[in-house]
Write an enzyme that holds these catalytic residues in place. Sequence first.
Site, PDB file in Angstrom:
ATOM      1  CG  ASP A 249      -0.312  -0.543   2.475  1.00  0.00           C
ATOM      2  OD1 ASP A 249       0.909  -0.349   2.661  1.00  0.00           O
ATOM      3  OD2 ASP A 249      -1.008  -1.172   3.288  1.00  0.00           O
TER       4      ASP A 249
ATOM      5  CG  ASP B 268      -9.259  -2.394  12.284  1.00  0.00           C
ATOM      6  OD1 ASP B 268      -8.229  -2.934  11.812  1.00  0.00           O
ATOM      7  OD2 ASP B 268      -9.750  -1.358  11.809  1.00  0.00           O
TER       8      ASP B 268
ATOM      9  CG  HIS C 156      -6.382  -2.844   8.921  1.00  0.00           C
ATOM     10  ND1 HIS C 156      -6.485  -2.076  10.067  1.00  0.00           N
ATOM     11  CD2 HIS C 156      -5.153  -2.578   8.422  1.00  0.00           C
ATOM     12  CE1 HIS C 156      -5.382  -1.379  10.245  1.00  0.00           C
ATOM     13  NE2 HIS C 156      -4.549  -1.673   9.260  1.00  0.00           N
TER      14      HIS C 156
ATOM     15  CD  GLU D 289      -8.795   0.674   7.648  1.00  0.00           C
ATOM     16  OE1 GLU D 289      -8.704  -0.236   8.483  1.00  0.00           O
ATOM     17  OE2 GLU D 289      -8.181   1.757   7.759  1.00  0.00           O
TER      18      GLU D 289
END
Length: 266
Positions: free
Chosen positions: A72, A141, A143, A148
Amino acid sequence: MRLIPLTRAAQVGKWAAAHIAKRINDFKPTAERPFVLGLPTGGTPLATYKALIELYQAGEVSFKHVVTFNMDEYIGIPADHPESYRSFMYNNFFNHIDIQEENINLLNGNTDNHEAECKRYEDKIKSYGKINLFMGGVGNDGHIAFNEPASSLSSRTRIKTLTEDTRIANSRFFDGDINQVPKYALTIGVGTLLDAEEVMILVTGHNKALALEAAVEGCVNHLWTVSALQLHPKAVIVCDEPSQQELKVKTVKYFSELEAENIKGF
């Protein structure tokens, strides 16, 4: 799925580096047949990059015929910004090994046409056939890359809006100021990751315990994108003790016994 339960974060880095080096060496890459390696950024893989640099300096692995693709990149900060993922990779890894510049593939977060950039990246990956090994981390979380919660588990490289939790977590790299953290990023998709021949995810710290539980003991669920690893035929999760605190005792015991020979010496 393989789970490699170790004690400390430093051990996670050394185990992962040894695993990557073995995969490269067993592959015996050449200019015509390079080993294709997917790479992450962030705090978790730093120990792995350090250990890989040490293995390279010791003559135990070469990256001359390795092609890399990063997961990314932020949108809206210059490529030479100290917190761009391009800067991160060169400062923490590429500048210290024998990789060839033309074999480094990074997303361009400053392009005017994000859709075209994402298609270019997917096409470049396909031009090599597949990624042989994709290393990644995981967010609190769950991801992976910037996929996400509620991301499609068949998603491809695209632009994503970063959650407030992710921006808060990443603000530690921006002097603790969330307003400096970009709101958007380009990221490979979950489907892109699952296309890799092998996926290795590093999990360290008690903050990642719920994510590890979701990945190993939970159901496949788009709210925990890391759970998609359960669908992969060759997934490896390497974790330290603090991240294991939400796992059942019998789960850790099972994998500790299963991987006993593979974690000796670490």
